[in-house]
Design a protein around this motif. Structure first.
Motif, short mmCIF file in Angstrom:
data_model
loop_
_atom_site.label_atom_id
_atom_site.label_comp_id
_atom_site.label_asym_id
_atom_site.label_seq_id
_atom_site.Cartn_x
_atom_site.Cartn_y
_atom_site.Cartn_z
N PHE A 31 -14.83 -50.13 22.74
CA PHE A 31 -15.39 -49.99 24.09
C PHE A 31 -14.48 -50.74 25.05
CE2 PHE A 31 -19.46 -48.04 23.30
CZ PHE A 31 -19.89 -47.64 24.56
N TYR A 32 -14.13 -50.09 26.15
CA TYR A 32 -13.48 -50.76 27.25
C TYR A 32 -14.48 -50.85 28.40
CZ TYR A 32 -10.67 -51.72 31.36
OH TYR A 32 -10.19 -52.28 32.51
N VAL A 33 -14.63 -52.03 28.98
CA VAL A 33 -15.55 -52.23 30.10
C VAL A 33 -14.74 -52.68 31.30
CG1 VAL A 33 -17.56 -53.48 30.96
CG2 VAL A 33 -17.41 -52.88 28.53
N HIS A 34 -14.76 -51.85 32.34
CA HIS A 34 -13.98 -52.18 33.54
C HIS A 34 -14.86 -52.91 34.54
CE1 HIS A 34 -10.62 -51.90 36.26
NE2 HIS A 34 -11.43 -51.46 37.23
N VAL A 35 -14.38 -54.05 35.00
CA VAL A 35 -15.07 -54.84 36.02
C VAL A 35 -14.16 -54.85 37.25
CG1 VAL A 35 -16.10 -57.05 36.61
CG2 VAL A 35 -16.18 -56.23 34.24
N PRO A 36 -14.55 -54.14 38.33
CA PRO A 36 -13.59 -53.85 39.41
C PRO A 36 -13.49 -54.89 40.51
CG PRO A 36 -15.62 -52.68 39.83
CD PRO A 36 -15.82 -53.43 38.53
N PHE A 37 -14.11 -56.05 40.32
CA PHE A 37 -14.18 -57.02 41.42
C PHE A 37 -12.99 -57.96 41.45
CE2 PHE A 37 -18.59 -56.30 39.85
CZ PHE A 37 -18.97 -55.43 40.85
N CYS A 38 -12.52 -58.25 42.65
CA CYS A 38 -11.49 -59.27 42.87
C CYS A 38 -11.83 -60.03 44.15
CB CYS A 38 -10.10 -58.66 43.00
SG CYS A 38 -9.37 -58.21 41.41
N VAL A 59 -23.55 -50.97 44.84
CA VAL A 59 -22.98 -51.79 43.77
C VAL A 59 -22.64 -53.16 44.33
CG1 VAL A 59 -21.08 -52.06 42.14
CG2 VAL A 59 -22.00 -49.80 42.58
N SER A 60 -22.96 -54.17 43.56
CA SER A 60 -22.56 -55.54 43.88
C SER A 60 -22.38 -56.28 42.57
CB SER A 60 -23.63 -56.23 44.73
OG SER A 60 -24.80 -56.47 43.95
N ARG A 61 -21.87 -57.47 42.65
CA ARG A 61 -21.75 -58.27 41.43
C ARG A 61 -23.11 -58.50 40.80
NH1 ARG A 61 -17.77 -63.27 43.05
NH2 ARG A 61 -16.33 -62.09 44.38
N LEU A 103 -17.98 -62.15 37.23
CA LEU A 103 -19.39 -62.00 36.85
C LEU A 103 -19.83 -63.24 36.10
CD1 LEU A 103 -19.62 -58.32 35.54
CD2 LEU A 103 -20.13 -59.18 37.84
N PRO A 104 -21.10 -63.59 36.19
CA PRO A 104 -21.60 -64.69 35.36
C PRO A 104 -21.35 -64.43 33.88
CG PRO A 104 -23.23 -64.05 37.02
CD PRO A 104 -22.16 -63.01 37.05
N ALA A 127 -14.10 -59.16 20.41
CA ALA A 127 -14.57 -58.98 21.79
C ALA A 127 -13.73 -59.87 22.69
CB ALA A 127 -16.04 -59.34 21.92
N THR A 128 -12.98 -59.22 23.58
CA THR A 128 -12.02 -59.91 24.46
C THR A 128 -12.44 -59.74 25.91
OG1 THR A 128 -10.22 -59.33 22.94
CG2 THR A 128 -9.58 -60.03 25.15
N THR A 129 -12.22 -60.76 26.71
CA THR A 129 -12.26 -60.56 28.15
C THR A 129 -11.00 -61.12 28.77
OG1 THR A 129 -13.50 -60.82 30.21
CG2 THR A 129 -13.49 -62.70 28.70
N GLU A 130 -10.50 -60.41 29.76
CA GLU A 130 -9.46 -60.96 30.62
C GLU A 130 -10.09 -62.02 31.52
OE1 GLU A 130 -6.50 -57.10 31.09
OE2 GLU A 130 -7.95 -57.55 32.69
N ALA A 131 -9.28 -62.99 31.94
CA ALA A 131 -9.79 -64.05 32.79
C ALA A 131 -8.70 -64.54 33.72
CB ALA A 131 -10.31 -65.22 31.94
#
Length: 405
Positions: A31-38, A59-61, A103-104, A127-131
């Protein structure tokens, strides 16, 4: 290669997805999960990202985790309706962006838990997240680790402040180093640092310092990418105006050689042209699913997915994505891959891996080209596999063109 269950007669994204959902999933499922916030837009970035003022309504955070969880449930529903067996277990999950860590931590953990609830995470899952360094601290990373994340990918880019300024990065060099220390303290066994080389104004000494700092953190994975100037970015406009010089291909090649030398000396092995790991376990298994021809579902605005023989992509803008998801699947378009598409992609991706491309999978002209490539010192031929040499990695695109001509 297996034959796709989808056909060119499929005319809508939903019908193509339904056809593909019943096919066998080879080489893993992710699964790839895109989080589009910057918070702000980096000058070199052309990813599908949005600052707060660009989001629009819907849409919001605060609402995002619930919306993505709805897409995960919709994905499970497609598999349930069209697959003959049990839903596929998820081997890897990757949160990218944007800045997922805006995101929290509880929201990221809730999305991961939704994937586990609907599909089931495989034993030993990754399970990886970019940070981004400025969006995490020790408490945040401890909560992520407790929430089931096993791997962290930190965007350091450089330890030279003037290079970060050219890239419009918000963090200080020290924040990236602190983030790695916090990740190790939180219990993350696998931590990766991303570097960018070839930025205008970056000296050989600057990049050497960045490499040394990355190694000294004790991470077990490093990704290093040449700066690419994308049309439409702030950096491209500055280069066009003459305020920033165009990156040099020759300098980029020198930086790549420096990266390989420094990382190899520190015990890292390359396993993909732009990626080095200390052990096989440290390799990014999610990216290997992409490179080895596996399958994945991409959730979130603009995310791309791949199931047997079909690729599709979601609506890009978060508000449009949310509206489409409320009415069914948020897919904006799709393509049914031909045998030619699948062949070209497989040769392209396998050639970039240290495991190489099996020569018996090449067409006759490609097998002849493999002999020439090896004779020119761009690759080795061993046990029926063609593997790039260091010089060949610098010319990987040209090698692929020869193999697929």
């Amino acid at each position: 290669m297996s034959t796709s269950p989808a056909t060119a007669a499929v005319t809508s994204p939903t019908s193509a997805i339904d056809a593909a959902a019943g096919g066998p999933l080879e080489a893993g499922f992710g699964f790839y999960v895109h989080v589009p916030f910057c918070v702000s837009r980096c000058g070199y970035c052309d990813f599908n990202t949005y600052t707060a003022s660009e989001l629009g309504s819907g849409v919001s955070r605060d609402t995002y985790a619930a919306i993505v969880r709805a897409e995960i449930r919709a994905a499970a529903d497609r598999f349930t309706k069209h697959s003959e067996g049990a839903l596929p277990k998820v081997d890897t999950v990757f949160f990218g962006g944007g800045t997922p860590t805006l995101l929290p931590a509880a929201d990221l953990a809730a999305i991961l838990a939704e994937i586990d609830r609907e599909f089931g995470l495989a034993d030993g899952y990754e399970a990886t997240t970019e940070a981004n360094p400025e969006s995490i601290d020790a408490d945040y990373l401890a909560e992520l680790h407790d929430g089931g994340f096993t791997r962290l990918s930190v965007g350091m880019q450089s330890t030279a402040s003037h290079v970060l300024k050219i890239l419009d990065r918000e963090h200080s060099p020290q924040k990236a180093l602190n983030a790695v220390a916090h990740a190790h303290k939180a219990g993350f066994e696998h931590v990766s640092l991303d570097l960018i080389y070839g930025t205008p104004g970056e000296s050989a000494a600057d990049f050497a310092d960045s490499l040394a700092a990355a190694v000294d953190t004790g991470v077990d994975h490093v990704s290093a990418y040449a700066l690419i100037v994308e049309d439409g970015t702030a950096l491209a406009r500055r280069i066009r105006a003459g305020s920033v010089p165009q990156p040099s291909d020759d300098v980029a090649a020198d930086r790549y050689l420096a990266a390989d030398a420094a990382l190899s000396a520190a015990g890292f092995d390359w396993y993909e042209v732009s990626n080095w790991a200390k052990t096989p376990e440290a390799r990014c298994r999610h990216n290997l699913i992409y490179w080895e021809g596996g399958h994945w579902w991409g959730a979130g605005p603009g995310a791309h997915s791949h199931l047997p023989g079909v690729r599709w992509w979601n609506h890009k803008h978060p508000s449009t994505y949310a509206t489409a998801l409320a009415q069914g699947l948020p897919a904006a378009g799709h393509e049914v891959l031909t045998d030619e598409d699948r062949y070209l992609e497989r040769v392209l991706l396998l050639t970039r891996l240290a495991t190489g491309v099996p020569v018996d999978e090449l067409r006759p002209a490609g097998a002849e080209a493999a002999e020439r490539v090896a004779a020119d010192g761009l690759a080795t031929l061993d046990d029926g596999r063609l593997t790039l040499t260091l010089r060949g990695r610098l010319l990987a695109d040209a090698v692929v063109r020869d193999l697929t001509a």
